[in-house]
Design a protein around this motif. Structure first.
Motif: not given
Length: 213
Positions: A61-67, A71-74, A102-105
């Motif tokens: 759960d922690d790994l997924l939350d950090q992921l 992602f949103y941070g970048r 562009a980021f999504v693509a």
């Protein structure tokens, strides 16, 4: 006692290892889905033991939350750089849309991974962990940019409603990118910019009519 150089190296190595594990988790989620992306599979992809993964993250759960946060941070960093470089309100809105799509693509696997997590990650009571609560910061940020456009600013509710529509359009584009090989994000962005301009001009005309009624 570690020297300062050793401490800096250790921190760098840890950051690199965390980034590697997050990348492998992203690939596992994109390929195998939420249920299939086990810690064992993620560790295998990273070429480490489950113990190493557990050293850096307090469970799946922690790994997924950090992921999700990573992602949103970048994405936020990339979008902010484009917005801050723009000189006008219109260019800031256009830059926001272009950088966002562009980021999504460019990060299709990341989009797949985040969608898998958001749709499946649940708390102990069974409720979705990433369920909407209160004001949406993504909508609030975009509403602030839209409110700077001539014809939009006088009505805060208009900017927010328009931001909700545009954010939904961005989310829809993410889904299309994953399912439609011929989807053209650049053309989609241009049409979305035109849509905003049409809404702005319509609102401006409406305000002018009200003033002269």
């Amino acid at each position: 006692m570690r020297s300062d150089a050793t401490e800096r190296q250790f921190t760098f190595i840890e950051r690199a290892r965390r980034a590697q594990i997050l990348a492998c988790a992203t690939a596992a989620l994109a390929e195998r889905g939420y249920a299939g992306a086990t810690l064992a599979d993620i560790a295998r992809r990273a070429g480490v033991s489950k113990g190493v993964v557990s050293y850096h993250f307090a469970g799946k759960d922690d790994l997924l939350d950090q992921l999700v946060a990573d992602f949103y941070g970048r994405a936020g960093t990339s979008i902010a750089a484009r917005v801050e470089a723009a000189d006008t309100a219109a260019d800031r809105v256009r830059g926001y849309l272009e950088a966002n799509l562009a980021f999504v693509a460019e990060h299709a696997d990341g989009v797949r991974a985040v969608l898998e997590i958001v749709a499946n990650r649940r708390d102990a009571d069974g409720a979705l962990h990433f369920r909407p609560t209160g004001s949406d910061p993504l909508v609030d940020h975009l509403a602030g940019l839209l409110a700077e456009l001539p014809g939009v600013g006088p009505k805060a509710t208009h900017a927010r409603n328009l931001a909700i529509v545009v954010r939904a359009a961005i989310d829809a584009a993410a889904g299309r990118l994953l399912t439609e090989p011929t989807f053209d994000p650049a053309a989609y962005t241009r049409d979305l910019v035109r849509l905003i301009e049409t809404a702005r001009l319509t609102e401006t005309a409406g305000n002018s009519h009200d003033q002269h009624a």
